[in-house]
Design a protein around this motif. Structure first.
Motif, PDB file in Angstrom:
ATOM      1  N   TRP A  57      34.168  32.292  44.000  1.00 25.68           N
ATOM      2  CA  TRP A  57      35.499  32.370  43.408  1.00 25.68           C
ATOM      3  C   TRP A  57      35.411  32.423  41.880  1.00 25.68           C
ATOM      4  CZ3 TRP A  57      38.304  28.599  40.539  1.00 25.68           C
ATOM      5  CH2 TRP A  57      39.646  28.918  40.349  1.00 25.68           C
ATOM      6  N   LYS A  59      33.251  33.794  40.025  1.00 25.56           N
ATOM      7  CA  LYS A  59      32.797  35.086  39.518  1.00 25.56           C
ATOM      8  C   LYS A  59      33.968  35.957  39.074  1.00 25.56           C
ATOM      9  CE  LYS A  59      28.602  35.366  42.256  1.00 25.56           C
ATOM     10  NZ  LYS A  59      27.915  36.077  43.345  1.00 25.56           N
ATOM     11  N   TYR A  60      35.161  35.724  39.628  1.00 23.76           N
ATOM     12  CA  TYR A  60      36.321  36.546  39.314  1.00 23.76           C
ATOM     13  C   TYR A  60      37.131  36.024  38.137  1.00 23.76           C
ATOM     14  CZ  TYR A  60      35.294  38.641  43.791  1.00 23.76           C
ATOM     15  OH  TYR A  60      34.668  39.271  44.822  1.00 23.76           O
ATOM     16  N   SER A  64      39.555  38.308  35.579  1.00 23.26           N
ATOM     17  CA  SER A  64      41.004  38.122  35.640  1.00 23.26           C
ATOM     18  C   SER A  64      41.573  37.696  34.285  1.00 23.26           C
ATOM     19  CB  SER A  64      41.369  37.105  36.718  1.00 23.26           C
ATOM     20  OG  SER A  64      40.799  35.853  36.425  1.00 23.26           O
TER      21      SER A  64
END
Length: 126
Positions: A57, A59-60, A64
């Motif tokens: 999770w 990594k995003y 974002s």
């Protein structure tokens, strides 16, 4: 201890007269305030095994945050916060250039430098 705490406003008022000491106190308090949110997660997670789903999770998160910053600066005007699709044309082209650079290099620093150069060059041309 109660005596010390009751004199705290007086001590702070005396610091206000000495500008150098006041600035040093503000810098030290700001450093402590910046250090605490960074130290406690390290302290907490250094002794625990981080679950694999959490690593996936996380990594995003940079993508974002970067996307949110770019979309806000390129497509939203500060005069009333309205969506404006084609006002900052040079920044839109620079964002496309950065996406291509980021896709091929996978380097945040090269992407940022490429984006800055692209915005600079495109703002001189457009």
């Amino acid at each position: 201890m109660e005596q010390l705490l009751s004199n705290a406003p007086v001590l702070l008022a005396d610091i206000g007269h000495n500008k150098i000491l006041y600035h040093l106190v503000v810098i030290v308090l700001a450093a402590i305030a910046a250090f605490i949110p960074r130290y406690f997660p390290i302290l907490f997670f250094s002794t625990r095994k981080i679950p694999e789903w959490f690593n996936e999770w996380m990594k995003y998160v940079p993508v974002s945050l970067f996307t949110a910053l770019v979309v806000k600066n390129v497509f939203i005007t500060t005069a009333g916060y309205h969506f404006v699709p084609f006002v900052h044309v040079e920044q839109i082209f620079a964002a496309l250039i950065v996406m291509v650079i980021a896709y091929f290099t996978r380097s945040m620093s090269i992407s940022v430098i490429g984006g800055l150069v692209a915005v600079w060059l495109l703002s001189m041309v457009i």
